[in-house]
Scaffold this motif. Structure first.
Motif, PDB file in Angstrom:
ATOM      1  N   LEU A 129       1.223  -1.052   0.321  1.00 30.49           N
ATOM      2  CA  LEU A 129      -0.143   0.118  -0.244  1.00 30.49           C
ATOM      3  C   LEU A 129       0.886   1.747  -0.341  1.00 30.49           C
ATOM      4  O   LEU A 129       0.717   2.422  -1.038  1.00 30.49           O
ATOM      5  CB  LEU A 129      -0.628  -0.330   1.536  1.00 30.49           C
ATOM      6  N   ARG A 130       2.034   1.641   0.646  1.00 31.66           N
ATOM      7  CA  ARG A 130       3.034   2.535   1.136  1.00 31.66           C
ATOM      8  C   ARG A 130       3.301   2.429  -0.535  1.00 31.66           C
ATOM      9  O   ARG A 130       3.910   3.849  -1.032  1.00 31.66           O
ATOM     10  CB  ARG A 130       3.509   2.092   1.787  1.00 31.66           C
ATOM     11  N   ALA A 131       3.443   1.780  -1.226  1.00 28.24           N
ATOM     12  CA  ALA A 131       4.897   1.637  -2.613  1.00 28.24           C
ATOM     13  C   ALA A 131       2.964   2.556  -3.570  1.00 28.24           C
ATOM     14  O   ALA A 131       4.098   3.069  -4.740  1.00 28.24           O
ATOM     15  CB  ALA A 131       4.530   0.436  -3.360  1.00 28.24           C
ATOM     16  N   GLU A 132       1.921   1.866  -3.878  1.00 25.94           N
ATOM     17  CA  GLU A 132       0.975   1.959  -4.460  1.00 25.94           C
ATOM     18  C   GLU A 132       0.594   3.569  -4.246  1.00 25.94           C
ATOM     19  O   GLU A 132       0.219   4.866  -5.142  1.00 25.94           O
ATOM     20  CB  GLU A 132      -0.121   0.632  -4.173  1.00 25.94           C
ATOM     21  N   ARG A 141      -1.306   8.947   5.394  1.00 23.56           N
ATOM     22  CA  ARG A 141      -0.753   9.110   7.092  1.00 23.56           C
ATOM     23  C   ARG A 141      -1.284   7.600   7.823  1.00 23.56           C
ATOM     24  O   ARG A 141      -0.485   7.619   8.973  1.00 23.56           O
ATOM     25  CB  ARG A 141      -1.558  10.171   7.350  1.00 23.56           C
ATOM     26  N   ALA A 142      -1.806   7.285   7.487  1.00 27.87           N
ATOM     27  CA  ALA A 142      -2.182   5.429   8.144  1.00 27.87           C
ATOM     28  C   ALA A 142      -2.894   4.512   6.755  1.00 27.87           C
ATOM     29  O   ALA A 142      -3.745   5.088   5.951  1.00 27.87           O
ATOM     30  CB  ALA A 142      -3.948   6.325   9.425  1.00 27.87           C
ATOM     31  N   GLN A 143      -3.536   3.682   7.488  1.00 27.85           N
ATOM     32  CA  GLN A 143      -3.685   3.223   6.511  1.00 27.85           C
ATOM     33  C   GLN A 143      -4.582   2.109   7.487  1.00 27.85           C
ATOM     34  O   GLN A 143      -4.371   1.691   8.384  1.00 27.85           O
ATOM     35  CB  GLN A 143      -2.685   1.636   5.570  1.00 27.85           C
ATOM     36  N   MET A 144      -5.854   1.816   6.557  1.00 30.08           N
ATOM     37  CA  MET A 144      -7.371   0.766   7.217  1.00 30.08           C
ATOM     38  C   MET A 144      -6.769  -0.059   6.962  1.00 30.08           C
ATOM     39  O   MET A 144      -8.525  -0.045   5.377  1.00 30.08           O
ATOM     40  CB  MET A 144      -7.801   0.745   8.731  1.00 30.08           C
ATOM     41  N   VAL A 145      -7.113  -1.704   6.707  1.00 31.18           N
ATOM     42  CA  VAL A 145      -8.044  -2.171   5.763  1.00 31.18           C
ATOM     43  C   VAL A 145      -9.130  -3.645   5.732  1.00 31.18           C
ATOM     44  O   VAL A 145      -8.017  -3.475   7.291  1.00 31.18           O
ATOM     45  CB  VAL A 145      -6.360  -3.652   4.863  1.00 31.18           C
ATOM     46  N   GLU A 146      -9.401  -3.203   6.333  1.00 31.81           N
ATOM     47  CA  GLU A 146     -11.012  -3.723   6.508  1.00 31.81           C
ATOM     48  C   GLU A 146     -11.107  -4.811   5.912  1.00 31.81           C
ATOM     49  O   GLU A 146     -12.073  -4.995   4.650  1.00 31.81           O
ATOM     50  CB  GLU A 146     -11.770  -2.887   7.081  1.00 31.81           C
ATOM     51  N   VAL A 147     -11.032  -6.467   5.816  1.00 27.79           N
ATOM     52  CA  VAL A 147     -11.685  -7.013   4.952  1.00 27.79           C
ATOM     53  C   VAL A 147     -13.029  -8.033   5.648  1.00 27.79           C
ATOM     54  O   VAL A 147     -13.416  -8.774   6.747  1.00 27.79           O
ATOM     55  CB  VAL A 147     -10.265  -8.412   5.070  1.00 27.79           C
ATOM     56  N   LEU A 148     -14.003  -7.653   5.434  1.00 25.62           N
ATOM     57  CA  LEU A 148     -15.453  -8.169   5.259  1.00 25.62           C
ATOM     58  C   LEU A 148     -15.617 -10.378   5.027  1.00 25.62           C
ATOM     59  O   LEU A 148     -15.233 -10.708   3.656  1.00 25.62           O
ATOM     60  CB  LEU A 148     -16.737  -7.831   4.754  1.00 25.62           C
ATOM     61  N   GLY A 149     -15.770 -11.178   5.940  1.00 25.79           N
ATOM     62  CA  GLY A 149     -16.016 -12.750   5.721  1.00 25.79           C
ATOM     63  C   GLY A 149     -16.675 -12.631   6.568  1.00 25.79           C
ATOM     64  O   GLY A 149     -17.298 -12.773   7.616  1.00 25.79           O
ATOM     65  N   ARG A 150     -16.313 -14.400   6.124  1.00 24.51           N
ATOM     66  CA  ARG A 150     -16.927 -15.388   7.390  1.00 24.51           C
ATOM     67  C   ARG A 150     -15.626 -16.367   8.703  1.00 24.51           C
ATOM     68  O   ARG A 150     -14.973 -16.739   7.443  1.00 24.51           O
ATOM     69  CB  ARG A 150     -17.599 -16.616   6.289  1.00 24.51           C
ATOM     70  N   CYS A 151     -15.954 -16.094   9.740  1.00 23.96           N
ATOM     71  CA  CYS A 151     -14.049 -16.886  10.076  1.00 23.96           C
ATOM     72  C   CYS A 151     -14.417 -18.331  10.016  1.00 23.96           C
ATOM     73  O   CYS A 151     -15.458 -18.268   9.581  1.00 23.96           O
ATOM     74  CB  CYS A 151     -14.421 -16.507  11.967  1.00 23.96           C
TER      75      CYS A 151
END
Ligand SMILES: [Zn+2]
Ligand SMILES: [Zn+2]
Length: 163
Positions: A129-132, A141-151
């Motif tokens: 993400l930093r490279a992109e 400044r900050a990165q948050m990645v939220e992946v939704l699915g099923r455990c």
């Protein structure tokens, strides 16, 4: 409380461990972990799934504290600023950080069925993400990645925090 043997990641700290770690970090930084801030952090760690501000307020009221919403929001802001918790924007809930004290973005696998969240520790994703961002001349400044699915538990039909 035993960590599930089938999860390949490190087990999260227990609530007392997380609180002790937070106290040490705040002491080192000269930040004040007041009684209320500590209690809010404890409530977040005690919760089996990430918890919202309103639910935290309810627990505080159960404590017999006259918890005014602004004081709870200020405590949450403090904990966020010190990197002791993360806010999951997609659900507007808070979860304890498993590796506070070291600068990192948050990457989360969020189960939509039971609400369990797993925080990933993937420098590869962070670096990508930093490279992109850099290619696009975007100052990150900050990165948050939220992946939704099923455990895995819900896929098998048994929520993780039951039993
Ligand atoms: Zn974290
Ligand atoms: Zn689940």
């Amino acid at each position: 409380m035993t960590p599930s043997p089938d999860s390949g990641s490190r087990s999260p700290p227990t609530t007392p461990e997380a609180l002790a770690q937070a106290e040490t970090l705040c002491q080192q930084r000269g930040a004040r972990l007041t009684q209320l801030r500590r209690r809010v952090l404890e409530i977040i760690w005690n919760s089996p799934t990430p918890i919202g501000a309103y639910a935290i307020l309810e627990v505080l009221r159960g404590d017999g504290r006259a918890g005014a919403p602004p004081t709870v929001y200020r405590a949450l802001d403090f904990l966020l600023e010190e990197g002791l918790i993360h806010r999951l924007a997609s659900l507007n809930v808070f979860t304890g950080c498993r590796r506070p004290g070291h600068e990192h973005g948050g990457q989360f696998l969020i189960c939509r069925d039971c609400g369990q969240v797993e925080e990933l520790d993937s420098p590869a994703v962070e670096n990508l993400l930093r490279a992109e961002a850099k290619i696009r001349d975007f100052e990150m400044r900050a990165q948050m990645v939220e992946v939704l699915g099923r455990c895995p538990h819900c896929q098998r039909g048994s929520p993780a925090h039951v039993g």
